[in-house]
Design a protein around this motif. Structure first.
Motif, PDB file in Angstrom:
ATOM      1  N   ILE A  10       0.824  -1.209   0.000  1.00 21.83           N
ATOM      2  CA  ILE A  10       0.000   0.000   0.000  1.00 21.83           C
ATOM      3  C   ILE A  10       0.858   1.259   0.000  1.00 21.83           C
ATOM      4  O   ILE A  10       0.603   2.193  -0.762  1.00 21.83           O
ATOM      5  CB  ILE A  10      -0.965  -0.013   1.200  1.00 21.83           C
ATOM      6  CG1 ILE A  10      -1.960  -1.161   1.043  1.00 21.83           C
ATOM      7  CG2 ILE A  10      -1.698   1.314   1.333  1.00 21.83           C
ATOM      8  CD1 ILE A  10      -2.799  -1.432   2.269  1.00 21.83           C
ATOM      9  N   LEU A  11       1.884   1.301   0.837  1.00 19.20           N
ATOM     10  CA  LEU A  11       2.667   2.523   0.987  1.00 19.20           C
ATOM     11  C   LEU A  11       3.746   2.695  -0.084  1.00 19.20           C
ATOM     12  O   LEU A  11       3.895   3.776  -0.647  1.00 19.20           O
ATOM     13  CB  LEU A  11       3.312   2.566   2.372  1.00 19.20           C
ATOM     14  CG  LEU A  11       2.355   2.620   3.552  1.00 19.20           C
ATOM     15  CD1 LEU A  11       3.135   2.604   4.856  1.00 19.20           C
ATOM     16  CD2 LEU A  11       1.474   3.849   3.468  1.00 19.20           C
ATOM     17  N   ILE A  12       4.515   1.637  -0.334  1.00 16.78           N
ATOM     18  CA  ILE A  12       5.640   1.712  -1.271  1.00 16.78           C
ATOM     19  C   ILE A  12       5.619   0.457  -2.153  1.00 16.78           C
ATOM     20  O   ILE A  12       6.370  -0.494  -1.901  1.00 16.78           O
ATOM     21  CB  ILE A  12       6.987   1.816  -0.522  1.00 16.78           C
ATOM     22  CG1 ILE A  12       6.927   2.870   0.566  1.00 16.78           C
ATOM     23  CG2 ILE A  12       8.116   2.119  -1.502  1.00 16.78           C
ATOM     24  CD1 ILE A  12       8.094   2.827   1.507  1.00 16.78           C
ATOM     25  N   PRO A  13       4.758   0.431  -3.160  1.00 17.78           N
ATOM     26  CA  PRO A  13       4.612  -0.775  -3.972  1.00 17.78           C
ATOM     27  C   PRO A  13       5.911  -1.270  -4.629  1.00 17.78           C
ATOM     28  O   PRO A  13       6.169  -2.482  -4.610  1.00 17.78           O
ATOM     29  CB  PRO A  13       3.571  -0.386  -5.022  1.00 17.78           C
ATOM     30  CG  PRO A  13       2.855   0.780  -4.464  1.00 17.78           C
ATOM     31  CD  PRO A  13       3.801   1.463  -3.556  1.00 17.78           C
ATOM     32  N   PRO A  14       6.767  -0.404  -5.194  1.00 16.80           N
ATOM     33  CA  PRO A  14       7.988  -0.935  -5.806  1.00 16.80           C
ATOM     34  C   PRO A  14       8.916  -1.639  -4.807  1.00 16.80           C
ATOM     35  O   PRO A  14       9.555  -2.633  -5.152  1.00 16.80           O
ATOM     36  CB  PRO A  14       8.671   0.298  -6.403  1.00 16.80           C
ATOM     37  CG  PRO A  14       7.581   1.266  -6.616  1.00 16.80           C
ATOM     38  CD  PRO A  14       6.623   1.028  -5.496  1.00 16.80           C
TER      39      PRO A  14
END
Length: 51
Positions: A10-14
């Motif tokens: 959710i926050l940092i997909p990569p």
């Protein structure tokens, strides 16, 4: 999927994709999707990490 993976999706997909699959085409695709719009990156991260 662990709780940490869900939060990272959710926050940092990569970052979530990188931690599971490494530096490759899935990471680059997710990075591109996240840069274009955040929501497609999140959807792709959940799809890739749920496999």
């Amino acid at each position: 999927m662990s709780l940490i993976t869900i939060i990272l999706n959710i926050l940092i997909p990569p970052l979530a994709v990188f931690l599971k699959h490494g530096l490759g085409t899935t990471f680059l695709l997710n990075l591109l999707l996240t840069l274009l719009a955040w929501l497609p990156g999140v959807i792709h991260a959940f799809y890739v990490n749920s496999k």
